[in-house]
Scaffold this active site. Structure first.
Site, PDB file in Angstrom:
ATOM      1  N   HIS A   1       0.837  -1.210   0.000  1.00 24.86           N
ATOM      2  CA  HIS A   1       0.000   0.000   0.000  1.00 24.86           C
ATOM      3  C   HIS A   1       0.872   1.260   0.000  1.00 24.86           C
ATOM      4  CE1 HIS A   1      -2.986  -2.774   2.110  1.00 24.86           C
ATOM      5  NE2 HIS A   1      -3.656  -2.359   1.079  1.00 24.86           N
TER       6      HIS A   1
ATOM      7  N   GLN B   1      -8.805  -6.603 -10.991  1.00 26.35           N
ATOM      8  CA  GLN B   1      -9.489  -5.426 -10.440  1.00 26.35           C
ATOM      9  C   GLN B   1      -9.027  -4.154 -11.159  1.00 26.35           C
ATOM     10  OE1 GLN B   1     -10.277  -4.511  -6.098  1.00 26.35           O
ATOM     11  NE2 GLN B   1      -8.338  -3.437  -6.303  1.00 26.35           N
TER      12      GLN B   1
HETATM   13  O1  PAF Z   1      -8.125  -3.510  -3.504  1.00 24.87           O
HETATM   14  C1  PAF Z   1      -8.802  -3.192  -2.499  1.00 24.87           C
HETATM   15  O2  PAF Z   1      -8.282  -3.058  -1.402  1.00 24.87           O
HETATM   16  C2  PAF Z   1     -10.300  -2.977  -2.636  1.00 24.87           C
HETATM   17  O3  PAF Z   1     -10.851  -3.864  -3.551  1.00 24.87           O
HETATM   18  C3  PAF Z   1     -10.670  -1.527  -2.979  1.00 24.87           C
HETATM   19  C4  PAF Z   1     -10.138  -1.116  -4.332  1.00 24.87           C
HETATM   20  C5  PAF Z   1     -10.120  -0.593  -1.906  1.00 24.87           C
HETATM   21  C6  PAF Z   1     -12.189  -1.374  -3.010  1.00 24.87           C
HETATM   22  O4  PAF Z   1     -12.767  -1.691  -1.788  1.00 24.87           O
END
Ligand code: PAF
Length: 296
Positions: free
Chosen positions: A45, A168
């Site tokens: 992150h 995603q």
């Molecule tokens: O990747 C994630 O942590 C989640 O899918 C996100 C993009 C924050 C959406 O809740």
């Protein structure tokens, strides 16, 4: 109201307060970089936060959202026990010079949901049907809905997603293009532990021997890469699937959910796999479902 200060990082709890601040920044001509997360932050992150900062520059604003989104979890999944530690996350954000942490409540994000009055969702209809979408029905509907909402609230110029969740990222890019969100999507490389395990908040679930067994995903990826390199030409998918099944079988508590080989931008499945193709896999290690992917 709904705004608290924590040394240099401002914590905003309410949707209205976040939206007001974003509008003010926009009026002032500030660029906004956004990193959506579900919290329990790790180095992966933080690498996204650094990318957002680099994109907007030292005078721009970086917003991190921390929200465990209930609509992207299926029944029986780990929503209730998903790791949460806001104080720890705030300290990490402070260390990275994040301007605002947006940490809304369910009631604010999904008004009327408990009474059945939250009935509008954003659905991507093609890319969402394979891999994670097939194994976790409804998952991407929850993701696209919450990401669309977050974009409307934070109004970012740039948003950064991790390559760890490749599907995603591809779906969010498609949504942004299809629905004309004025935001540039950046995808940042997966950050790995020294033994190759992709960093994930869910790694916290891996107790005892399971942690070592979890390296099976990375070993499978490396095995496929090595195989293609030694072969020197594309290989049929069934050959690579067999190889992956063999690697996964070396971990006694690992069970392959899927492995797919595909074109990275369209997710179109491939028959023959060569350089530039992408692979993704999901493996249960004990009770924990892990995913990983890589360009080959
Ligand atoms: O990747 C994630 O942590 C989640 O899918 C996100 C993009 C924050 C959406 O809740």
């Amino acid at each position: 109201m709904g705004v608290a200060h924590c040394e240099r990082v401002q914590v905003i709890r309410s949707v209205a307060a976040m939206q007001r601040l974003a509008r003010r920044w926009q009026r002032q001509g500030e660029r906004i970089g956004f990193v959506p997360t579900m919290g329990y932050l790790h180095q992966g992150h933080l690498s996204l936060v650094r990318r957002a900062r680099a994109a907007v520059g030292p005078r721009g604003k970086v917003v991190v959202s921390i929200y465990v989104n209930p609509t992207q979890f299926g029944p029986g999944e780990d929503f209730a026990r998903y790791p949460r530690d806001l104080q720890r996350d705030l300290a990490l954000c402070r260390g990275e010079g994040v301007d605002v942490v947006f940490a809304p409540s369910d009631a604010d994000m999904y008004p009327g949901r408990a009474k059945g009055c939250f009935t509008t969702f954003v659905v991507e209809e093609t890319l969402s049907r394979v891999m994670e979408g097939r194994s976790r029905p409804g998952h991407f509907r929850g993701v696209t809905t919450v990401v669309a909402k977050l974009f409307n609230i934070v109004q970012p110029d740039v948003a950064v997603f991790g390559a760890k969740d490749w599907q995603q990222a591809v779906i969010v890019r498609r949504m942004v293009a299809n629905l004309n969100f004025p935001v540039r999507i950046l995808v940042s490389p997966t950050v790995r532990e020294p033994d190759g395990l992709a960093m994930s908040s869910r790694n916290k679930y891996l107790k005892g021997d399971l942690r070592q067994q979890a390296t099976v995903l990375w070993r499978a990826i490396q095995g496929v890469r090595r195989h293609l390199l030694e072969k020197g030409r594309p290989a049929p998918v069934r050959e690579l699937r067999a190889l992956v099944r063999g690697v996964v079988a070396t971990a006694p508590q690992a069970r392959l959910d899927y492995v797919e080989f595909f074109e990275p931008e369209t997710l179109q499945p491939l028959g023959m796999v060569g350089r530039g193709a992408h692979m993704a896999l999901a493996v249960f290690v004990g009770g924990t479902r892990l995913i990983d992917n890589a360009r080959l």
